[in-house]
Design an enzyme around this catalytic site. Structure first.
Site, short mmCIF file in Angstrom:
data_model
loop_
_atom_site.label_atom_id
_atom_site.label_comp_id
_atom_site.label_asym_id
_atom_site.label_seq_id
_atom_site.Cartn_x
_atom_site.Cartn_y
_atom_site.Cartn_z
N HIS A 1 8.17 -3.62 0.88
CA HIS A 1 6.87 -3.98 1.21
C HIS A 1 6.87 -5.69 1.62
O HIS A 1 5.80 -6.40 1.30
CB HIS A 1 5.79 -3.93 0.21
CG HIS A 1 5.32 -2.53 0.12
ND1 HIS A 1 5.57 -1.50 -1.02
CD2 HIS A 1 4.91 -1.43 0.98
CE1 HIS A 1 5.56 -0.40 -0.94
NE2 HIS A 1 4.84 -0.30 0.29
N HIS B 1 5.97 5.76 10.13
CA HIS B 1 5.63 5.41 9.07
C HIS B 1 4.13 6.41 8.90
O HIS B 1 3.48 6.32 9.93
CB HIS B 1 4.98 3.85 8.79
CG HIS B 1 4.14 3.68 7.63
ND1 HIS B 1 2.92 3.17 7.95
CD2 HIS B 1 4.62 3.29 6.36
CE1 HIS B 1 2.58 2.77 6.52
NE2 HIS B 1 3.63 2.81 5.53
#
Ligand SMILES: [Mg+2]
Length: 383
Positions: free
Chosen positions: A194, A294
């Site tokens: 992240h 994603h």
């Protein structure tokens, strides 16, 4: 055929909300779309969709290019950023659904055909719960043995940022050790950072965890400085993946040209349109890189992903949530099933899903902030 109405839905999905749009036409055909809403921004998405739906109403829903151009081409001080591109994506997916239903063809055929009949997937969301070796092992086994996933992604770093101490690296190694013991070495393990590490911190972590045969390291650093991402990519012995924060092909082109990663991961629901995503895949292909959208999203996004990926030659894999709230399948009815590590490309007209607006209204989403790195006092959370 003309668009007569656009309705938005914010749906509670436990740790985040989902955001859907339903587009109605005067011929009785409706389409459903989805925008990325992982963080506490669904109210902003709703307001953005309301402010932009006039670009659709009264228009021919088959003229997606003109609608998309008007929506995303801001003339003065603003450019279409992530929020507007997310709403544009939701509208675009709904318009593809309408087009498929109008022509009686699956979206993949309208997108140009398919080179894959089945789309390989990996599981995300499987490890939600306690950050312990026991929980990781238990759910890894379930995802692989009961649900048929060939690969698993997790963020075992939780709320750490910049770098890990030796003890913290040992903790992460224990989690991965437990997963390897539970599912063996033929299952892929991907690690999502992240974007929280420093360049040096990312390289240290990757070196320490290399022995677990990592399928890819996702967003080791923020991607605003592509040179740093490229530097990390060159200094770790595992593939680097990135792209969920990108929402246009200018940025994608730079990431690819600088070889800042090995696998590109644009999100299906914040990139403006499925055709822009086809261009992203083509940009990656031009530098021999692969494409792995994603998709920690709901069933509409997954459907869009299956149709899109069907025609992508340099497809790596599609993300798929292995655990989610049970009302997800009541709201987005579909017959996708993971079998031998892949989902068959749907053949029904449109996206091949049925959206139940009434059920969606039964689970209204409230504002959420579950992803903050910080506690109430502003200190870094240490799970
Ligand atoms: Mg990610």
């Amino acid at each position: 055929m003309r668009v007569i109405d656009v309705e938005t839905f914010v749906v509670d999905a436990d740790w985040r909300n989902w955001f859907f749009v339903q587009v109605k036409t005067d011929e009785g055909i409706t389409g459903v779309g989805e925008a990325l809403s992982g963080e506490g921004l669904t109210a902003a998405l709703e307001a953005t969709a309301d402010a932009h739906k006039h670009y659709l109403i009264g228009e021919d829903p088959l003229n997606r290019k003109q609608i998309s151009r008007k929506l995303r081409r801001y003339p003065f001080a603003w450019r279409a950023g992530k929020l507007i591109n997310a709403v544009a994506s939701a509208f675009d997916i709904a318009l593809w659904d309408i087009a498929g239903k109008y022509y009686g063809e699956p979206v993949w055929k309208l997108l140009g055909g398919k080179v894959h009949d089945e789309i390989p997937v990996y599981a995300n969301g499987w490890h939600i719960g306690e950050r312990t070796p026991e929980n990781y092992a238990y759910h890894a086994k379930k995802a692989v043995e009961e649900q048929g996933y060939p690969a698993l992604k997790c963020d075992p770093f939780a709320h750490y940022e910049y770098s890990l101490t030796d003890d913290q690296i040992d903790e992460v190694a224990e989690l991965l050790e437990a997963v390897r013991e539970a599912v063996g070495w033929n299952v892929g393990i991907a690690l999502d950072c992240h974007g929280r590490f420093s360049r040096r911190g990312a390289i240290e972590v990757a070196n320490a965890l290399e022995e677990y045969d990592i399928m890819f390291l996702e967003e080791p650093v923020e991607l605003e400085d592509r040179d740093v991402m490229a530097d990390v990519t060159q200094h770790v012995n595992m593939p680097v993946a990135t792209g969920e924060r990108i929402y246009n092909n200018e940025t994608m082109e730079e990431i690819v040209r600088k070889q800042a990663c090995d696998i590109v991961q644009p999100d299906l629901t914040n990139y403006g349109s499925l055709q822009e995503l086809q261009h992203a895949a083509a940009i990656a292909k031009s530098r021999y890189m692969t494409f792995a959208p994603h998709n920690p999203n709901a069933g509409v996004s997954t459907a869009a992903g299956l149709h899109l990926c069907a025609g992508v030659e340099n497809l790596e894999v599609l993300e798929h949530m292995s655990r989610d709230v049970e009302w997800g399948d009541e709201i987005v009815k579909h017959d996708f099933e993971v079998e031998d590590g892949a989902i068959e490309v749907p053949d029904k007209p449109g996206l091949g899903v049925e959206f139940d607006a009434e059920v969606a209204r039964k689970y209204p989403g409230e504002p959420k902030d579950s992803h903050s790195l910080f506690d109430k006092d502003g200190a870094l959370k240490r799970p």
